[in-house]
Design an enzyme around this catalytic site. Structure first.
Site, PDB file in Angstrom:
ATOM      1  CB  SER A  50      -0.964  -0.043   1.193  1.00  0.00           C
ATOM      2  OG  SER A  50      -2.036   0.839   1.011  1.00  0.00           O
ATOM      3  CG  ASP A 175      -4.541  -1.697   0.662  1.00  0.00           C
ATOM      4  OD1 ASP A 175      -3.422  -2.147   0.920  1.00  0.00           O
ATOM      5  OD2 ASP A 175      -4.967  -0.611   1.117  1.00  0.00           O
TER       6      ASP A 175
END
Length: 290
Positions: A50, A175
């Protein structure tokens, strides 16, 4: 500025810097790298999930922490905020959100990456890099070590419900922090690491007192997010423990209680950078004396 400690050894090589997920945590991760630089620690490779993936890609491409901070400070919400067309959103609403995968299209984010990443592929990077994402359909992590850096960083940062998933080779990717808070195991194995230095940004819900969600409205939602964050934290801790059992030198910097930048709080970024820098120096100097 704190002077580098010449007695602080990098440990056995390769030394890999691993950076965790954390909403808009790229300011703090850049500060972490600034702290490493002041201590004379130069990683041989970078890995992240991320926000950590973004900073790993920049660092691997040769961008220094000060340059990262300058670029992040120029960032504005409108630079990456590209919601789907209003008519399309209303159509999804009328269908009970059926078929909707995210509010932001992600094209603006991809454009930013194309303009700012010094290397557009893993192969062009000055240092090796590893980035993780999640394939929710197959229920497994996807580890990027080659090919498009833009695709990898965008996929690793595709926060569910906020961003549309990234389509890659017939897969929908989300993510990376959902499957790897920080990709410790993947980085250790892929780079055959001997030493790791990890920067952890704790999830916001875990910084609240136990049971705090029960004293707020929408308590079930608070419990849900706390449970998810706790599971991710346990997975991270298990990976950290396994790396130590495997004989790796593992040093960890935990940046808890930090300013938390966001789309409407980008002005908090420089403070997060500076606090992470100072915390990194203090933590690693302490661990270096053990």
């Amino acid at each position: 500025m704190t002077q580098a400690n010449p007695t602080l050894k990098p440990g056995r090589r390769p030394l890999v810097a691993v950076m965790s997920s954390g909403f808009f945590g790229f300011f703090a991760h850049a500060g972490f790298l600034a702290g490493l630089a002041e201590l004379g620690l130069e990683p041989d490779a970078y890995a992240g999930s991320s926000s950590g993936a973004l900073v790993a890609a920049l660092a691997a491409g040769g961008v220094g922490p000060a340059e990262m901070l300058a670029g992040f400070r120029r960032l504005r919400k409108e630079d990456f905020w590209d919601p789907m067309p209003r008519a399309r959103f209303i159509k999804h609403l009328l269908r009970g959100l059926k078929g909707m995968t995210g509010y932001l299209q992600g094209r603006a984010f991809a454009d930013i990456l194309a303009r700012t990443l010094p290397a557009l592929t893993f192969e062009q990077c000055r240092r090796p890099c590893l980035i993780c994402a999640l394939d929710p359909d197959r229920g497994r992590r996807v580890v990027f070590t080659q090919g498009s850096l833009i695709e990898a960083v965008q996929a690793s940062g595709a926060v569910p419900m906020l961003f549309e998933p990234v389509r890659s080779r017939g897969r929908l990717l989300l993510d990376g922090g959902l499957v790897d808070k920080a990709p410790v195991t993947s980085a250790a194995r892929h780079f055959q690491a001997q030493s790791l230095v990890v920067h952890l940004l704790p999830s916001a819900s875990l910084e609240q007192p136990p049971g705090a969600y029960l004293r707020r409205k929408a308590s079930p939602a608070g419990l849900f997010y706390r449970a998810i964050d706790a599971a991710r934290q346990q997975n991270y801790q298990d990976q950290l423990d396994q790396a130590r059992r495997d004989g790796l030198r593992v040093r960890q910097v935990v940046s808890a209680g930090m300013p938390r930048p966001g789309p409407k709080r980008l002005h908090l970024g420089p403070a997060a950078f500076d606090q992470a820098r100072r915390r990194t120096i203090k933590a690693l100097q302490s661990q270096g004396r053990r």
